[in-house]
Motif scaffolding. Structure first.
Motif, PDB file in Angstrom:
ATOM      1  N   PRO A  55      -0.065  15.106 -12.269  1.00  0.00           N
ATOM      2  CA  PRO A  55      -0.023  14.925 -10.813  1.00  0.00           C
ATOM      3  C   PRO A  55       0.508  13.527 -10.489  1.00  0.00           C
ATOM      4  CG  PRO A  55      -2.225  14.485 -11.624  1.00  0.00           C
ATOM      5  CD  PRO A  55      -1.383  14.787 -12.839  1.00  0.00           C
ATOM      6  N   SER A  56       0.713  13.262  -9.210  1.00  0.00           N
ATOM      7  CA  SER A  56       1.174  11.920  -8.838  1.00  0.00           C
ATOM      8  C   SER A  56       0.036  10.898  -8.951  1.00  0.00           C
ATOM      9  CB  SER A  56       1.749  11.922  -7.419  1.00  0.00           C
ATOM     10  OG  SER A  56       0.783  12.398  -6.522  1.00  0.00           O
ATOM     11  N   SER A  57      -1.215  11.365  -8.830  1.00  0.00           N
ATOM     12  CA  SER A  57      -2.378  10.461  -8.933  1.00  0.00           C
ATOM     13  C   SER A  57      -3.118  10.796 -10.220  1.00  0.00           C
ATOM     14  CB  SER A  57      -3.309  10.663  -7.736  1.00  0.00           C
ATOM     15  OG  SER A  57      -2.596  10.638  -6.526  1.00  0.00           O
TER      16      SER A  57
ATOM     17  N   GLY B  13       1.890   4.050  -9.112  1.00  0.00           N
ATOM     18  CA  GLY B  13       1.230   4.904 -10.090  1.00  0.00           C
ATOM     19  C   GLY B  13       0.442   4.150 -11.136  1.00  0.00           C
ATOM     20  N   GLY B  14      -0.883   4.073 -10.935  1.00  0.00           N
ATOM     21  CA  GLY B  14      -1.749   3.546 -11.986  1.00  0.00           C
ATOM     22  C   GLY B  14      -1.773   2.045 -12.142  1.00  0.00           C
ATOM     23  N   PHE B  15      -1.532   1.297 -11.067  1.00  0.00           N
ATOM     24  CA  PHE B  15      -1.686  -0.171 -11.166  1.00  0.00           C
ATOM     25  C   PHE B  15      -3.125  -0.536 -10.822  1.00  0.00           C
ATOM     26  CE2 PHE B  15       2.857   0.104 -11.082  1.00  0.00           C
ATOM     27  CZ  PHE B  15       3.202  -0.862 -12.013  1.00  0.00           C
TER      28      PHE B  15
ATOM     29  N   ARG C 189       0.877  -1.175   0.000  1.00  0.00           N
ATOM     30  CA  ARG C 189       0.000   0.000   0.000  1.00  0.00           C
ATOM     31  C   ARG C 189       0.914   1.225   0.000  1.00  0.00           C
ATOM     32  NH1 ARG C 189      -3.451   3.571   3.177  1.00  0.00           N
ATOM     33  NH2 ARG C 189      -1.544   3.880   4.374  1.00  0.00           N
ATOM     34  N   SER C 190       0.779   2.084  -1.005  1.00  0.00           N
ATOM     35  CA  SER C 190       1.588   3.307  -1.072  1.00  0.00           C
ATOM     36  C   SER C 190       1.033   4.325  -0.074  1.00  0.00           C
ATOM     37  CB  SER C 190       1.526   3.871  -2.491  1.00  0.00           C
ATOM     38  OG  SER C 190       2.523   4.829  -2.680  1.00  0.00           O
ATOM     39  N   ALA C 191       1.894   5.242   0.363  1.00  0.00           N
ATOM     40  CA  ALA C 191       1.477   6.207   1.396  1.00  0.00           C
ATOM     41  C   ALA C 191       0.174   6.896   1.021  1.00  0.00           C
ATOM     42  CB  ALA C 191       2.562   7.253   1.599  1.00  0.00           C
ATOM     43  N   THR C 192      -0.724   6.956   1.985  1.00  0.00           N
ATOM     44  CA  THR C 192      -2.036   7.564   1.756  1.00  0.00           C
ATOM     45  C   THR C 192      -2.404   8.393   2.978  1.00  0.00           C
ATOM     46  OG1 THR C 192      -2.646   5.613   0.461  1.00  0.00           O
ATOM     47  CG2 THR C 192      -4.449   7.048   1.179  1.00  0.00           C
TER      48      THR C 192
ATOM     49  N   SER D 267       3.370  -0.790  -5.660  1.00  0.00           N
ATOM     50  CA  SER D 267       2.522  -0.241  -4.593  1.00  0.00           C
ATOM     51  C   SER D 267       1.317   0.472  -5.196  1.00  0.00           C
ATOM     52  CB  SER D 267       3.330   0.703  -3.697  1.00  0.00           C
ATOM     53  OG  SER D 267       3.920   1.720  -4.465  1.00  0.00           O
ATOM     54  N   MET D 268       0.238   0.455  -4.431  1.00  0.00           N
ATOM     55  CA  MET D 268      -1.018   1.066  -4.885  1.00  0.00           C
ATOM     56  C   MET D 268      -1.613   1.896  -3.754  1.00  0.00           C
ATOM     57  SD  MET D 268      -2.976  -1.963  -6.914  1.00  0.00           S
ATOM     58  CE  MET D 268      -2.949  -3.084  -5.549  1.00  0.00           C
ATOM     59  N   CYS D 269      -2.338   2.933  -4.160  1.00  0.00           N
ATOM     60  CA  CYS D 269      -3.010   3.776  -3.171  1.00  0.00           C
ATOM     61  C   CYS D 269      -4.514   3.728  -3.376  1.00  0.00           C
ATOM     62  CB  CYS D 269      -2.476   5.205  -3.304  1.00  0.00           C
ATOM     63  SG  CYS D 269      -3.496   6.467  -2.569  1.00  0.00           S
TER      64      CYS D 269
ATOM     65  N   ILE E 192      11.411   8.188   3.871  1.00  0.00           N
ATOM     66  CA  ILE E 192      11.565   9.647   3.798  1.00  0.00           C
ATOM     67  C   ILE E 192      10.819  10.109   2.543  1.00  0.00           C
ATOM     68  CG2 ILE E 192      13.208  11.550   3.603  1.00  0.00           C
ATOM     69  CD1 ILE E 192      15.390   9.527   4.640  1.00  0.00           C
ATOM     70  N   HIS E 193       9.920  11.074   2.724  1.00  0.00           N
ATOM     71  CA  HIS E 193       9.136  11.557   1.581  1.00  0.00           C
ATOM     72  C   HIS E 193       9.939  12.615   0.822  1.00  0.00           C
ATOM     73  CE1 HIS E 193       5.896  12.463  -0.984  1.00  0.00           C
ATOM     74  NE2 HIS E 193       4.944  12.782  -0.119  1.00  0.00           N
ATOM     75  N   GLY E 194      10.441  12.222  -0.334  1.00  0.00           N
ATOM     76  CA  GLY E 194      11.223  13.169  -1.145  1.00  0.00           C
ATOM     77  C   GLY E 194      10.519  13.493  -2.452  1.00  0.00           C
TER      78      GLY E 194
ATOM     79  N   THR F 259       2.563   4.174   5.629  1.00  0.00           N
ATOM     80  CA  THR F 259       1.524   5.032   6.229  1.00  0.00           C
ATOM     81  C   THR F 259       1.361   6.318   5.430  1.00  0.00           C
ATOM     82  OG1 THR F 259       3.048   6.310   7.593  1.00  0.00           O
ATOM     83  CG2 THR F 259       2.187   4.249   8.549  1.00  0.00           C
ATOM     84  N   GLY F 260       0.280   7.023   5.676  1.00  0.00           N
ATOM     85  CA  GLY F 260       0.155   8.383   5.168  1.00  0.00           C
ATOM     86  C   GLY F 260       1.253   9.229   5.786  1.00  0.00           C
ATOM     87  N   TYR F 261       1.558  10.356   5.155  1.00  0.00           N
ATOM     88  CA  TYR F 261       2.677  11.131   5.691  1.00  0.00           C
ATOM     89  C   TYR F 261       2.410  11.547   7.133  1.00  0.00           C
ATOM     90  CZ  TYR F 261       0.243  15.584   4.509  1.00  0.00           C
ATOM     91  OH  TYR F 261      -0.655  16.619   4.413  1.00  0.00           O
ATOM     92  N   MET F 262       3.467  11.461   7.933  1.00  0.00           N
ATOM     93  CA  MET F 262       3.421  11.900   9.329  1.00  0.00           C
ATOM     94  C   MET F 262       4.385  13.082   9.462  1.00  0.00           C
ATOM     95  SD  MET F 262       3.729   8.362  11.448  1.00  0.00           S
ATOM     96  CE  MET F 262       2.645   6.978  11.177  1.00  0.00           C
TER      97      MET F 262
END
Ligand SMILES: Cc1cc2nc3c(=O)[nH]c(=O)nc-3n(C[C@H](O)[C@H](O)[C@H](O)COP(=O)(O)O)c2cc1C
Length: 380
Positions: A263-265, A293-295, A22-25, A314-316, A164-166, A57-60
């Motif tokens: 966008p990323s989504s 992205g887009g799976f 699961r990608s960060a959400t 990964s998917m969101c 790390i969210h870059g 996890t979603g960004y913290m």
């Protein structure tokens, strides 16, 4: 040997039961100024019971220089450790692993800030028109230290690693971008100086958490920006090589920002839209890659896993609509994810699938979706 989706493997230093993550959400569901809520706990329980190998996890947030919304999970103090321990235990009980995404939002805020806004340089933020203050050198040193302390809290809470969210236009992605990083000190001016803060953060986390604690990064393969000097694939090659040399254990390959060409989504007309970039970066760095992205289909996912170094997908959004999608696929129903990539899950009252909403809530969310489209002005 070909990589199997459903078999136990160690990826980026973490043993997982399969290669679907699961990608960060961002949840938007924290309570009491940043605490994990029962709603967050339920979300993670159903994802874990739904079969994903690992949850990012979603960004913290955590930094004294950041402007977190009260709905964001905060790891800025030791008070966070108790609830986060419960969250990690819940996820582990369902069989998934859990990696926390740690971030500083910088100037990319979609709500009114409550204090000064800091960024690499004083370049106006396209999302909100805010002209941020450049970080002073001693503030950067403080931030690097804060990253290390935040990671230690997560390690103490039983998390399997940190990411790390870059990517996506938040602070570290702004440091990497020649459009937004106009610094002339050791933290800007060339691709290798732009990445320096990230290398220091990795080192800071290594110092607090030890060499064995997995540290991953999410990075843009391109910002898909509109400006001539936007961060593009060539810059990504430099970043990826530097962070791989700096010792990160895996890179999640993403792309785009809120206001760029993409966008990323993205919408449903795009599938596996960062795959070609991941293929190309795999020729440059020998490090596990996670591709997002887009799976939407298991066939496309399996195909991506045949590529060199792509160790997981990964998917969101598909997992917002169907938290048990992986279980469904494992049990033999291989039909495509139900998600239509409408982006109605970007909900200011908390992340939820648009198709769960009814009546007034649904109408209000339609207005939010129109605003998102207008703000982005891109293929979203
Ligand atoms: C509601 C929502 C929240 C998101 N929150 C985050 C986040 O906290 N951190 C992050 O790196 N990406 C975030 N993303 C981006 C996703 O992780 C992912 O990169 C993107 O949606 C593409 O994957 P998908 O096609 O599987 O949805 C979010 C996306 C959505 C739709």
């Amino acid at each position: 040997m070909s990589k199997q989706v459903f078999e136990t493997n160690t990826i980026g230093g973490i043993e997982v039961r399969n290669r679907i993550f699961r990608s960060a959400t961002f949840e938007g569901l924290a309570v009491d100024g940043g605490k994990v809520s029962p709603a967050i706990m339920d979300m993670y329980r159903s994802l874990s019971e739904g079969g994903v190998g690992l949850i990012i996890t979603g960004y913290m947030g955590f930094s004294a220089t950041d402007n977190l919304s009260p709905r964001t999970v905060s790891i800025g103090s030791d008070d966070a450790i108790g609830p986060l321990t419960e969250l990690a235990q819940t996820v582990h009980a369902g069989g998934s692993r859990i990696v926390a995404q740690i971030t500083h939002l910088g100037s990319q805020l979609t709500y009114a800030p409550t204090q000064e806004v800091f960024a690499p340089s004083d370049v106006t933020e396209p999302v909100n028109g805010i002209r941020p203050k450049p970080f002073r050198t001693e503030q950067i040193r403080g931030l690097v230290k804060e990253f290390g302390e935040a990671a230690l809290r997560l390690k103490k809470s039983g998390f399997d690693g940190v990411q790390i969210h870059g990517a996506h236009g938040y602070l570290l992605s702004k440091f990497l971008s020649p459009v937004y990083n106009k610094r002339t000190d050791e933290y800007g001016g060339s691709p290798d100086k732009n990445v320096r803060i990230i290398l220091e953060i990795i080192e800071s986390i290594r110092n607090t958490c030890g060499r064995d604690f997995p540290v991953w990064m999410k990075l843009n393969c391109s910002d898909f920006g509109r400006e001539e000097n936007s961060y593009e694939f060539d810059d990504f090659v430099v970043t990826a090589k530097e962070v791989a040399n700096g010792g990160v254990d895996a890179i999640e390959v993403s792309g785009g920002t809120m206001t760029g060409r993409f966008p990323s989504s993205r919408t449903k007309s795009h599938e596996a839209y960062h795959l070609d970039y991941a293929r190309r970066i795999a020729l440059e760095v020998d490090i596990p890659l996670i591709l997002v992205g887009g799976f939407r289909s298991i066939d496309t996912l399996e195909q991506a896993l045949t590529e060199k170094n792509i160790e997981a997908v990964s998917m969101c959004r598909p997992l917002i609509r169907e938290p048990d999608l992986v279980k469904r696929w494992t049990e033999g129903d291989r039909s495509e994810a139900a998600c239509v990539a409408c982006n109605g899950c970007f909900n200011p009252s908390g992340t939820r699938c648009f198709f769960e909403l009814e009546g007034e809530e649904r109408e209000a969310q339609k207005e939010v979706m129109k605003m998102i489209k207008l703000m982005r002005g891109n293929d979203s």
